[in-house]
Design an enzyme around this catalytic site. Structure first.
Site, mmCIF file in Angstrom:
data_model
loop_
_atom_site.group_PDB
_atom_site.id
_atom_site.type_symbol
_atom_site.label_atom_id
_atom_site.label_comp_id
_atom_site.label_asym_id
_atom_site.label_seq_id
_atom_site.Cartn_x
_atom_site.Cartn_y
_atom_site.Cartn_z
ATOM 1 N N GLU A 78 -2.893 9.497 -2.369
ATOM 2 C CA GLU A 78 -1.928 8.698 -1.617
ATOM 3 C C GLU A 78 -1.495 7.580 -2.558
ATOM 4 O O GLU A 78 -2.283 6.696 -2.885
ATOM 5 C CB GLU A 78 -2.599 8.123 -0.373
ATOM 6 C CG GLU A 78 -1.751 7.144 0.403
ATOM 7 C CD GLU A 78 -2.536 6.414 1.476
ATOM 8 O OE1 GLU A 78 -2.208 5.235 1.718
ATOM 9 O OE2 GLU A 78 -3.461 6.998 2.079
ATOM 10 N N ARG A 82 2.906 -0.270 -2.687
ATOM 11 C CA ARG A 82 2.647 -1.693 -2.912
ATOM 12 C C ARG A 82 3.084 -2.130 -4.304
ATOM 13 O O ARG A 82 3.030 -3.317 -4.611
ATOM 14 C CB ARG A 82 1.158 -1.997 -2.727
ATOM 15 C CG ARG A 82 0.700 -1.871 -1.289
ATOM 16 C CD ARG A 82 -0.727 -2.349 -1.109
ATOM 17 N NE ARG A 82 -1.644 -1.638 -1.972
ATOM 18 C CZ ARG A 82 -2.740 -1.019 -1.560
ATOM 19 N NH1 ARG A 82 -3.068 -1.033 -0.288
ATOM 20 N NH2 ARG A 82 -3.528 -0.403 -2.403
ATOM 21 N N LYS A 166 -4.459 7.888 10.441
ATOM 22 C CA LYS A 166 -5.369 7.231 9.499
ATOM 23 C C LYS A 166 -6.094 6.138 10.268
ATOM 24 O O LYS A 166 -5.461 5.277 10.871
ATOM 25 C CB LYS A 166 -4.583 6.630 8.335
ATOM 26 C CG LYS A 166 -5.461 5.926 7.323
ATOM 27 C CD LYS A 166 -4.649 5.459 6.127
ATOM 28 C CE LYS A 166 -5.563 4.834 5.086
ATOM 29 N NZ LYS A 166 -4.834 4.498 3.860
#
Length: 184
Positions: A78, A82, A166
């Protein structure tokens, strides 16, 4: 402890959809194939067991890192949005390490979702459950796994047709003990 994904199904092997009805909507054969492909991605994630989260500042390091993960038995990642290098890192991994299952993380906006999809991801993860972004990603035909911390958020995600969420942040929200309590 980090528990990256919480499958909502009870069986390790997830069912394949063979019908032209999915979540109460009539869909085309092409859409059915997309849904089956999504379940294949979920199954791969489940089989791998953990998805490393990568925040990479230098896209030149993405391919060597992906190759090392594959060699080490973790053929999934993943890549978080950011950093400014995320989109380019995803493009390079998808192009040069085809055995790697690549997703985008920390997707907070529709624009980020579009960029991630265009870069070639197979799934999108958000740190929280934003129904607007979740629906947008689902409507694009992409597998979406929003972050959830409460049974209510999990239930809302399931009501949108999601099979996986998640559990985030897992440790701060009770970890395995909470999951066991939620699962009953």
């Amino acid at each position: 402890m980090h528990i990256p994904f919480f499958p909502t199904g009870k069986d390790k092997k997830l069912p394949k959809f063979n019908l032209l009805v999915y979540n109460k909507n009539i869909i085309s054969i092409d859409q059915e194939k997309e849904k089956i492909a999504m379940n294949d991605v979920i199954q791969k994630i489940y089989d791998i067991g953990i998805v490393p989260v990568i925040a990479i500042d230098d896209a030149d390091k993405a391919v060597p890192l992906a190759k090392a993960l594959v060699k080490g038995g973790l053929p999934a990642a993943e890549v978080t949005f950011r950093t400014a290098a995320a989109e380019e890192a995803i493009k390079r991994i998808v192009a040069e390490v085809p055995e790697m299952l690549v997703g985008a993380g920390t997707v907070l906006t529709k624009e980020q979702a579009d960029r991630a999809i265009a870069a070639g991801v197979k799934f999108i993860v958000s740190p929280g459950f934003n129904p607007e972004i979740t629906k947008y990603v689902i409507d694009k035909g992409m597998l979406m796994m929003p972050g959830t911390a409460t049974p209510g958020e999990m239930e809302q995600a399931m009501s949108m047709g999601l099979d996986v969420v998640k559990f985030f942040p897992a440790e701060q929200n009770g970890g395995v003990a909470k999951l066991k309590a939620v699962a009953g």
